[in-house]
Motif scaffolding. Structure first.
Motif, PDB file in Angstrom:
ATOM      1  N   PHE A 117       0.876  -1.177   0.000  1.00 12.81           N
ATOM      2  CA  PHE A 117       0.000   0.000   0.000  1.00 12.81           C
ATOM      3  C   PHE A 117       0.907   1.219   0.000  1.00 12.81           C
ATOM      4  O   PHE A 117       1.887   1.249   0.750  1.00 12.81           O
ATOM      5  CB  PHE A 117      -0.874  -0.028   1.267  1.00 12.81           C
ATOM      6  CG  PHE A 117      -1.769   1.178   1.396  1.00 12.81           C
ATOM      7  CD1 PHE A 117      -2.988   1.227   0.732  1.00 12.81           C
ATOM      8  CD2 PHE A 117      -1.391   2.267   2.164  1.00 12.81           C
ATOM      9  CE1 PHE A 117      -3.815   2.333   0.836  1.00 12.81           C
ATOM     10  CE2 PHE A 117      -2.210   3.382   2.270  1.00 12.81           C
ATOM     11  CZ  PHE A 117      -3.424   3.412   1.606  1.00 12.81           C
TER      12      PHE A 117
ATOM     13  N   PHE B 143     -12.498   8.471   8.022  1.00 14.66           N
ATOM     14  CA  PHE B 143     -13.256   8.310   6.775  1.00 14.66           C
ATOM     15  C   PHE B 143     -12.381   8.287   5.536  1.00 14.66           C
ATOM     16  O   PHE B 143     -12.885   8.297   4.417  1.00 14.66           O
ATOM     17  CB  PHE B 143     -14.397   9.331   6.665  1.00 14.66           C
ATOM     18  CG  PHE B 143     -14.042  10.748   6.939  1.00 14.66           C
ATOM     19  CD1 PHE B 143     -13.386  11.500   5.993  1.00 14.66           C
ATOM     20  CD2 PHE B 143     -14.385  11.322   8.156  1.00 14.66           C
ATOM     21  CE1 PHE B 143     -13.073  12.820   6.239  1.00 14.66           C
ATOM     22  CE2 PHE B 143     -14.078  12.636   8.414  1.00 14.66           C
ATOM     23  CZ  PHE B 143     -13.416  13.390   7.449  1.00 14.66           C
ATOM     24  N   PHE B 144     -11.067   8.247   5.701  1.00 18.27           N
ATOM     25  CA  PHE B 144     -10.145   7.975   4.584  1.00 18.27           C
ATOM     26  C   PHE B 144      -9.141   6.951   5.094  1.00 18.27           C
ATOM     27  O   PHE B 144      -7.960   7.225   5.219  1.00 18.27           O
ATOM     28  CB  PHE B 144      -9.436   9.266   4.144  1.00 18.27           C
ATOM     29  CG  PHE B 144     -10.181  10.011   3.069  1.00 18.27           C
ATOM     30  CD1 PHE B 144     -11.511  10.333   3.227  1.00 18.27           C
ATOM     31  CD2 PHE B 144      -9.559  10.375   1.890  1.00 18.27           C
ATOM     32  CE1 PHE B 144     -12.220  11.010   2.242  1.00 18.27           C
ATOM     33  CE2 PHE B 144     -10.251  11.047   0.892  1.00 18.27           C
ATOM     34  CZ  PHE B 144     -11.574  11.363   1.062  1.00 18.27           C
TER      35      PHE B 144
ATOM     36  N   GLY C  45      -7.716   4.090   4.198  1.00 14.81           N
ATOM     37  CA  GLY C  45      -6.593   3.487   3.467  1.00 14.81           C
ATOM     38  C   GLY C  45      -6.265   2.095   3.938  1.00 14.81           C
ATOM     39  O   GLY C  45      -7.085   1.177   3.849  1.00 14.81           O
TER      40      GLY C  45
ATOM     41  N   ILE D 100      -8.648  -0.959  -2.997  1.00 14.03           N
ATOM     42  CA  ILE D 100      -8.023  -0.793  -1.679  1.00 14.03           C
ATOM     43  C   ILE D 100      -8.821  -1.470  -0.570  1.00 14.03           C
ATOM     44  O   ILE D 100      -8.266  -2.151   0.289  1.00 14.03           O
ATOM     45  CB  ILE D 100      -7.830   0.709  -1.402  1.00 14.03           C
ATOM     46  CG1 ILE D 100      -6.530   1.144  -2.051  1.00 14.03           C
ATOM     47  CG2 ILE D 100      -7.798   1.011   0.081  1.00 14.03           C
ATOM     48  CD1 ILE D 100      -6.326   2.611  -2.079  1.00 14.03           C
TER      49      ILE D 100
END
Ligand SMILES: C[S@@+](CC[C@H](N)C(=O)[O-])C[C@H]1O[C@@H](n2cnc3c(N)ncnc32)[C@H](O)[C@@H]1O
Length: 515
Positions: free
Chosen positions: A269, A297-298, A300, A354
């Protein structure tokens, strides 16, 4: 960024919450202005965080070694003092500030760590396998006597000091100290996927016991297994953290990328955060909030969820984390997939996204202690505490896919299965989930749902019989029906009407429809 911040503002509790945003050198100026604009009432600080002492070269300019974290404090939220000030070397987390240690002496068979090296330090800890509670500390077993000959009290399993290869070792203290620590909650067991018994023992050190007696470390509560939850209170080990963080444990390469490689050996990643950097950032704001909810909320690679698990393990907390991510496929990967004739939405395309390829498997692997291939994860966590990554965590996880639904179909009660997870989340995310209503009603551990007016009596009886069920969702267009059930339910039950009013509750941005 502004749209995201406005949404974040809706989710934050104005009386007591913190927004943490990390950003690099390209955008920190703009973000700072935006934060002031969106949160005029908040207290805002920016932290400079060294994430790579090697530095990343910028031609003709300074080599870049840091990134930035904005902390936006709302209401009464404040920074907790912990054992590291994040800047001065002398205050680094170290063996000095670590509170819990493996109770077995040494991890491997070696010098003075074997059973035969110290005859009184080989004794069983009897644990209740249902609760993880240490029930009693057995007597030392003389050399030459098999551990299998020892009587095991009913309802317990024995935990012995054994090395990973099954060899017999010894504990760090004698049986008197073990019994005293047991009485004080300073000796406890954790589930372990590596040991023969399925348990491994942890304890404090004698210096810690003395510091508890002096009041420098407080017992702030008890875990379910009766062991003490400890917190540094005073003395040389508690400090105000500084606005510059310079910690090797925050190195993104060593403690971000490498951890992902250990957990998922064949997957990568781009630029995950260092697990321990996220853990530190969160610790400052949730150390004293064992029931906090943490939303990323992001998310990854899922670093935030992983850090929350670690914090819970350290202090017996019950913090919940909600991780959200899209399922985007990297640009390089997209080219390859397009060349192979695939398009977004195809299962063969989506599996490389992802969320499906990194976030979910990473969170699952962290909990189970196993890689996506089912192998035990190699290596140990080495930070404020030390334990094998293969031990995993005692956490639960649920995965949901966010979809776009037609409000009309939802309103006319044709999409219950799609709404079902939301109801479960709204009711506290515990117990069974009501997935369908074949009988016209159902009551699970924490909530009930009814859509058949003729089943009112049975539904109300089941709700009354279950005092833990605190929310009743009533699917109806008729005010009379709604009121009749609402009046029949116990007063403590929160009554929510589906779907007419309820759809509005989940509406964050009406322009984009209900998601
Ligand atoms: C910089 S990464 C976050 C890295 C994370 N802190 C970690 O340690 O792995 C940002 C992530 O946000 C996701 N993302 C981008 N747009 C999104 C959106 N609209 N909603 C949710 N997630 C999104 C991307 O897939 C990407 O993985």
């Amino acid at each position: 960024m502004e749209r995201r911040l406005l949404l974040a503002k809706e989710l934050l509790n104005p009386d007591d919450s913190v927004l943490i945003v990390t950003i690099d050198e390209k955008e920190y100026l703009r973000l700072g202005m935006l934060l002031e604009q969106v949160f005029p009432e908040a207290r805002i600080q920016m932290i400079t965080s060294v994430i790579s002492v090697q530095g990343s070269t910028r031609v003709g300019m300074f080599s870049r070694a840091d990134e930035y974290l904005y902390f936006v404090f709302l209401g009464d939220a404040e920074v907790a003092k912990v054992a590291d000030d994040m800047l001065n070397e002398t205050s680094n987390y170290s063996e000095k500030s670590q509170l819990w240690f493996q109770y077995i002496r040494g991890g491997k068979a070696g010098k003075a760590t074997r059973r035969e090296d110290s005859k009184n330090l080989f004794f069983p800890l009897f644990v209740d396998p249902e609760t993880g509670r240490l029930v009693s500390v057995g007597d030392p077993v003389p050399l030459g006597v098999s551990r299998y000959s020892v009587h095991v009290p009913e309802g317990t399993v024995p935990v012995w000091p054994l090395f990973d290869d099954g060899g017999e070792g010894r504990w760090r203290t004698g049986v008197e100290i073990a019994r005293r620590w047991h009485g004080k909650g300073l000796l406890r067991l954790g589930r372990s996927k590596k040991t023969e018994s399925g348990w491994s023992a942890m304890s404090v050190r004698s210096g810690t016991e003395e510091r508890i007696d002096r009041g420098e470390i407080a017992v702030i509560g008890r875990r379910d297994d009766g062991s003490a939850i400890l917190e540094e209170r005073s003395g040389a080990n508690v400090r105000s953290p500084k606005t510059v963080w310079n910690r090797v444990s925050h190195n993104a390469g060593w403690h971000g990328t490498k951890i992902i490689n250990q957990i998922m050996p064949d997957r990568s990643f781009p630029f995950p955060k260092a697990l321990f950097a996220v853990e530190d950032a969160l610790r400052f704001v949730v150390a004293n909030k064992p029931d906090a909810t943490i939303v990323d909320f992001f998310s990854g690679s899922g670093t935030t969820a992983h850090a929350v698990m670690r914090l819970n393990k350290q202090d017996g907390g019950r913090r919940r984390s909600i991780s959200i991510t899209n399922n985007e496929v990297s640009a390089d990967e997209q080219k390859k997939l397009r060349a192979a004739g695939l398009r977004p939405g195809d299962p063969e395309w989506e599996r490389w996204g992802i969320c499906d390829y990194i976030t979910k498997p990473r969170i699952q692997a962290a909990i189970t202690g196993r890689t996506p291939n089912g192998d035990p994860i190699k290596g140990d966590y080495k930070f404020t505490d030390e334990f094998p990554m293969a031990d995993g965590f005692e956490e639960n996880v649920e995965f949901f896919t966010l979809t776009y639904e037609s409000p009309m179909r939802v309103q006319s009660h044709r999409e219950f299965a799609r709404i079902a997870p939301l109801l479960w989340l709204r009711a506290g995310s515990q117990g069974r989930r009501i997935e369908a209503l074949p009988d016209g009603w159902d009551v699970a551990e924490t909530y009930g749902v009814i859509d058949d007016i003729d089943k009112t009596d049975a539904f109300v009886a089941a709700m009354v019989a279950n005092p833990e069920a605190r929310i009743a969702f009533i699917v109806t267009d008729e005010d009379r029906f709604f009121e009749a059930i609402a009046n029949a339910l116990p007063e403590e039950v929160e009554v929510v009407r589906l779907y007419d009013s309820y759809l509005r509750n989940f509406e964050i941005d009406a322009m984009r429809g209900v998601r």
